[in-house]
Design an enzyme around this catalytic site. Structure first.
Site, PDB file in Angstrom:
ATOM      1  N   SER A  79       4.389 -36.654  58.852  1.00 42.05           N
ATOM      2  CA  SER A  79       4.673 -38.083  58.738  1.00 42.05           C
ATOM      3  C   SER A  79       6.170 -38.323  58.850  1.00 42.05           C
ATOM      4  O   SER A  79       6.967 -37.479  58.419  1.00 42.05           O
ATOM      5  CB  SER A  79       4.178 -38.558  57.367  1.00 42.05           C
ATOM      6  OG  SER A  79       4.845 -39.716  56.966  1.00 42.05           O
ATOM      7  N   LYS A 115       4.552 -33.415  53.128  1.00 47.69           N
ATOM      8  CA  LYS A 115       4.464 -33.558  54.587  1.00 47.69           C
ATOM      9  C   LYS A 115       5.448 -32.659  55.318  1.00 47.69           C
ATOM     10  O   LYS A 115       5.135 -32.148  56.390  1.00 47.69           O
ATOM     11  CB  LYS A 115       4.690 -35.021  54.987  1.00 47.69           C
ATOM     12  CG  LYS A 115       3.513 -35.944  54.640  1.00 47.69           C
ATOM     13  CD  LYS A 115       2.213 -35.479  55.277  1.00 47.69           C
ATOM     14  CE  LYS A 115       1.178 -36.583  55.420  1.00 47.69           C
ATOM     15  NZ  LYS A 115      -0.132 -36.052  55.862  1.00 47.69           N
ATOM     16  N   TYR A 164       4.856 -37.308  48.514  1.00 40.93           N
ATOM     17  CA  TYR A 164       4.282 -37.365  49.866  1.00 40.93           C
ATOM     18  C   TYR A 164       5.220 -36.690  50.870  1.00 40.93           C
ATOM     19  O   TYR A 164       4.796 -35.889  51.718  1.00 40.93           O
ATOM     20  CB  TYR A 164       4.079 -38.842  50.207  1.00 40.93           C
ATOM     21  CG  TYR A 164       3.379 -39.149  51.501  1.00 40.93           C
ATOM     22  CD1 TYR A 164       1.988 -39.149  51.578  1.00 40.93           C
ATOM     23  CD2 TYR A 164       4.111 -39.484  52.635  1.00 40.93           C
ATOM     24  CE1 TYR A 164       1.351 -39.466  52.772  1.00 40.93           C
ATOM     25  CE2 TYR A 164       3.484 -39.798  53.830  1.00 40.93           C
ATOM     26  CZ  TYR A 164       2.095 -39.790  53.887  1.00 40.93           C
ATOM     27  OH  TYR A 164       1.467 -40.104  55.065  1.00 40.93           O
TER      28      TYR A 164
END
Ligand code: NAI
Length: 305
Positions: free
Chosen positions: A152, A169, A165
């Site tokens: 991402s 990622k 997150y």
């Protein structure tokens, strides 16, 4: 020749909604037998339901394709093993693994609980590890595999409230880079996508103008290429969304050599910091050894002068 997946078995994690649904439908429409895995919980990853995976399996079979559901969580090792086992039990092999399942629990790093930090690492990073680990030996044995990680932009560049997150990622990129080397001689490619698409997870970050342009199908096109037999490229990170595709790279600048006899002082480094950070002649490296070897070549070149 049109790319197709005849005779191939694909596993799509988080395949019951959003991007995973789109990937599952496409792979099946081009001949793959697809295991549609989905826990069926909330964006945060809480709860579970069989309806997400079931509804995508129904869409595939209604259209004449072949698919089987799986409802395990990728977040635990046994779940990852069970997902791959579904492919082996139902279809006898596993050729393509799309690590797509994801949750999101946003908060500032200051406020985030360690449970929430781990819950996101467990799904994105360990979920990909569990599923890839369970498929890996089969891919090595059959000397064929196509693995796609879903990273991402937030992971690669960071995002406010996204420390868990982002950490998960970008860790997927490190995982990919190592698996590229381990799979290279055995017919296995491992690539990553950094998608942009309007889905349940991303809709709050979209506006009325760009949201409708960000159809998951545009991301699926690159997944379709990376999952195909004739595409031999491995280790690429491709940003994809709304019809725009680009490669994201980890690169190293030309650097500055200070000599190998006396360490530079922090003040020496401060004086040349802009040059140290200059990426105008930046290049990618094949692996860690190639990066270290280039640094050593520069040192030896400097010693000879
Ligand atoms: P989504 O929320 O629509 O789909 C994610 C799916 O994963 C859901 O169906 C969910 O039930 C499933 N899932 C969650 N935890 C699971 C678990 N433990 N085991 C199995 N399945 C689980 O979101 P979206 O946008 O389709 O996300 C797909 C992937 O793309 C995620 O990895 C996400 O982080 C990534 N991504 C999406 C972006 C976007 O713009 N939509 C941007 C960057 C990355």
């Amino acid at each position: 020749m049109t790319i197709n997946y005849e005779g191939r078995v694909a596993v799509v994690t988080g395949g019951g909604a959003g991007l995973g649904r789109s990937h599952s439908l496409f792979l099946a429409s081009r001949g793959a037998k697809v295991v549609v895995n989905d826990l069926g919980g909330s964006v945060e990853g809480k709860g579970s339901s069989s309806s997400a995976a079931d509804s995508v399996v129904k869409e595939i079979t209604d259209a004449g394709g072949v698919a089987a559901p799986n409802y395990n969580s990728v977040a635990d090792e046994a779940g990852g093993a069970a997902i791959i086992q579904t492919a082996l039990d139902e279809f006898g092999r596993v050729d393509i693994l799309i690590n797509n399942a994801g949750n999101n629990i946003e908060d500032s790093f200051r406020k985030m609980s360690m449970d929430d930090f781990r819950a996101v690492l467990d799904v994105h990073l360990m979920g990909a590890v569990h599923c890839t680990k369970a498929a890996w030996q089969h891919m090595l044995d059959q000397e064929y595999g196509r693995v796609v990680m879903t990273t991402s932009a937030a992971g690669l560049y960071g995002g406010h409230g996204l420390s868990n997150y982002a950490a998960a990622k970008i860790a997927l990129v490190g995982l990919m880079n190592s698996l590229v080397l381990e799979g290279r001689k055995r017919g296995i490619t491992v690539n990553s996508i950094a998608p942009m698409a309007m889905t349940r997870m991303s809709k709050d970050a979209m506006d009325d103008k760009t949201g409708p342009l960000l159809k998951p199908e545009f991301v699926t096109s690159i997944v379709g290429l990376l999952a195909s037999e004739n595409h031999k490229g491995s280790g690429d990170i491709i940003s994809a969304g709304a019809g725009y595709y680009s490669k994201i790279g980890i690169v190293e600048g030309a650097g500055v050599y200070f000599g190998a006899e006396t360490p530079p002082t922090p003040d020496d480094l401060a004086n040349r910091f802009d040059d140290i950070c200059d990426l105008s002649e930046a290049r990618p490296h094949r692996d860690a050894f190639s990066s270290v070897a280039e640094s050593m070549r520069n040192v030896l070149r400097g010693l000879k002068q």
